[in-house]
Enzyme design. Structure first.
Site, PDB file in Angstrom:
ATOM      1  N   ASN A  48       7.080  64.328  50.465  1.00 19.32           N
ATOM      2  CA  ASN A  48       6.991  62.877  50.246  1.00 19.32           C
ATOM      3  C   ASN A  48       7.732  62.485  48.972  1.00 19.32           C
ATOM      4  OD1 ASN A  48       4.819  64.358  49.109  1.00 19.32           O
ATOM      5  ND2 ASN A  48       3.575  62.524  48.855  1.00 19.32           N
ATOM      6  N   GLU A  50       7.918  59.227  46.624  1.00 20.34           N
ATOM      7  CA  GLU A  50       7.312  57.915  46.349  1.00 20.34           C
ATOM      8  C   GLU A  50       8.239  57.029  45.520  1.00 20.34           C
ATOM      9  OE1 GLU A  50       3.373  58.750  44.817  1.00 20.34           O
ATOM     10  OE2 GLU A  50       2.706  59.327  46.819  1.00 20.34           O
ATOM     11  N   ASN A  51       7.822  55.792  45.333  1.00 21.06           N
ATOM     12  CA  ASN A  51       8.642  54.808  44.637  1.00 21.06           C
ATOM     13  C   ASN A  51       7.734  53.872  43.841  1.00 21.06           C
ATOM     14  OD1 ASN A  51      10.284  52.064  44.607  1.00 21.06           O
ATOM     15  ND2 ASN A  51      11.720  53.705  45.080  1.00 21.06           N
ATOM     16  N   ALA A  52       8.238  53.382  42.695  1.00 24.35           N
ATOM     17  CA  ALA A  52       7.473  52.445  41.872  1.00 24.35           C
ATOM     18  C   ALA A  52       7.102  51.200  42.680  1.00 24.35           C
ATOM     19  CB  ALA A  52       8.268  52.067  40.635  1.00 24.35           C
ATOM     20  N   TYR A  54       5.638  50.652  45.741  1.00 26.72           N
ATOM     21  CA  TYR A  54       4.902  51.597  46.582  1.00 26.72           C
ATOM     22  C   TYR A  54       5.331  51.708  48.051  1.00 26.72           C
ATOM     23  CZ  TYR A  54       1.456  52.128  42.758  1.00 26.72           C
ATOM     24  OH  TYR A  54       0.839  52.389  41.565  1.00 26.72           O
ATOM     25  N   CYS A  59       7.389  59.434  53.642  1.00 28.72           N
ATOM     26  CA  CYS A  59       6.531  60.585  53.926  1.00 28.72           C
ATOM     27  C   CYS A  59       7.351  61.847  54.160  1.00 28.72           C
ATOM     28  CB  CYS A  59       5.700  60.325  55.175  1.00 28.72           C
ATOM     29  SG  CYS A  59       4.472  59.038  54.996  1.00 28.72           S
ATOM     30  N   GLU A  61       7.150  64.042  56.564  1.00 24.48           N
ATOM     31  CA  GLU A  61       7.582  64.255  57.954  1.00 24.48           C
ATOM     32  C   GLU A  61       8.898  63.538  58.236  1.00 24.48           C
ATOM     33  OE1 GLU A  61       4.645  63.293  56.815  1.00 24.48           O
ATOM     34  OE2 GLU A  61       3.007  63.795  58.175  1.00 24.48           O
ATOM     35  N   CYS A  92       0.712  60.011  59.331  1.00 29.05           N
ATOM     36  CA  CYS A  92       0.405  58.575  59.344  1.00 29.05           C
ATOM     37  C   CYS A  92       1.030  57.910  60.578  1.00 29.05           C
ATOM     38  CB  CYS A  92       0.913  57.913  58.062  1.00 29.05           C
ATOM     39  SG  CYS A  92       2.687  57.587  58.062  1.00 29.05           S
ATOM     40  N   CYS A  95       4.883  57.754  60.722  1.00 28.13           N
ATOM     41  CA  CYS A  95       5.480  59.068  61.034  1.00 28.13           C
ATOM     42  C   CYS A  95       5.274  59.430  62.499  1.00 28.13           C
ATOM     43  CB  CYS A  95       4.901  60.155  60.135  1.00 28.13           C
ATOM     44  SG  CYS A  95       5.513  60.016  58.448  1.00 28.13           S
TER      45      CYS A  95
HETATM   46  N1  THU Z   1       2.103  60.996  53.176  1.00 28.51           N
HETATM   47  C1  THU Z   1       2.971  61.833  53.828  1.00 28.51           C
HETATM   48  O1  THU Z   1       3.931  62.330  53.242  1.00 28.51           O
HETATM   49  N2  THU Z   1       2.729  62.072  55.137  1.00 28.51           N
HETATM   50  C2  THU Z   1       1.709  61.540  55.859  1.00 28.51           C
HETATM   51  O2  THU Z   1       1.671  61.694  57.054  1.00 28.51           O
HETATM   52  C3  THU Z   1       0.654  60.813  55.158  1.00 28.51           C
HETATM   53  C4  THU Z   1       0.973  60.359  53.796  1.00 28.51           C
HETATM   54  C5  THU Z   1       2.359  60.698  51.757  1.00 28.51           C
HETATM   55  C6  THU Z   1       2.794  59.299  51.483  1.00 28.51           C
HETATM   56  C7  THU Z   1       2.382  59.127  50.040  1.00 28.51           C
HETATM   57  O3  THU Z   1       3.421  59.626  49.216  1.00 28.51           O
HETATM   58  C8  THU Z   1       1.176  60.030  49.890  1.00 28.51           C
HETATM   59  O4  THU Z   1       1.200  60.905  51.003  1.00 28.51           O
HETATM   60  C9  THU Z   1      -0.138  59.285  49.848  1.00 28.51           C
HETATM   61  O5  THU Z   1      -0.261  58.412  50.901  1.00 28.51           O
END
Ligand code: THU
Length: 138
Positions: A48, A50-52, A54, A59, A61, A92, A95
């Site tokens: 994963n 992330e970014n400031a 949000y 993700c 996947e 999620c 994904c």
């Molecule tokens: N996240 C994933 O990388 N995959 C998922 O299927 C669920 C969530 C990440 C997104 C975010 O960076 C962190 O988990 C918390 O939600």
């Protein structure tokens, strides 16, 4: 569900677990690693990012699938996803939709918890009655 060899499962799990180390998750501190096996036997990993701002974060996947797809792959055998929680986290909704574009209902998703205990589920179970490429073929 597609059958994988013990070696393929072992490689998927270890690569997904290692991929967690590449996670950029300063906001959630929730590391996710993914490893994707192509039909031709290659492995692609993702984590994963992330970014400031949000919602802009991605993700693990989708990073793994996107990397494999731009490398020219369209057929996949299985994916493994590893997190630091227990029980294992499942992909999620975004994904699930993203993966369903390139996978069949029997595509296996291996989910690993913090101790590498595994649950496995199919795409068809994760996303029943999905909208996909076949809906454009009419
Ligand atoms: N996240 C994933 O990388 N995959 C998922 O299927 C669920 C969530 C990440 C997104 C975010 O960076 C962190 O988990 C918390 O939600």
């Amino acid at each position: 569900m597609a059958t994988l060899t013990a070696r393929e499962i072992e490689l998927l799990s270890s690569k997904a677990n290692s991929a967690k180390e590449a996670a950029y998750c300063p906001y959630s501190k929730f590391r996710v690693g993914a490893a994707l096996l192509t039909e031709s036997g290659e492995y692609f990993t993702g984590a994963n990012v992330e970014n400031a701002s949000y919602p802009v974060g991605t993700c693990a996947e989708r990073v793994a699938f996107g990397t494999a797809v731009v490398a020219g792959h369209r057929q996949f055998k299985a994916i493994a996803v590893a997190t630091d929680i227990s029980p294992p986290a499942s992909p999620c909704g975004m994904c699930r939709q993203f993966m369903s574009e390139f996978t069949s209902r029997l595509f296996p998703v291996y989910m690993y918890d913090k101790d590498m205990n595994c649950s496995v589920i199919t795409m068809g179970e994760l996303l029943p009655n999905s909208f996909g490429p076949e809906d454009f073929r009419h």
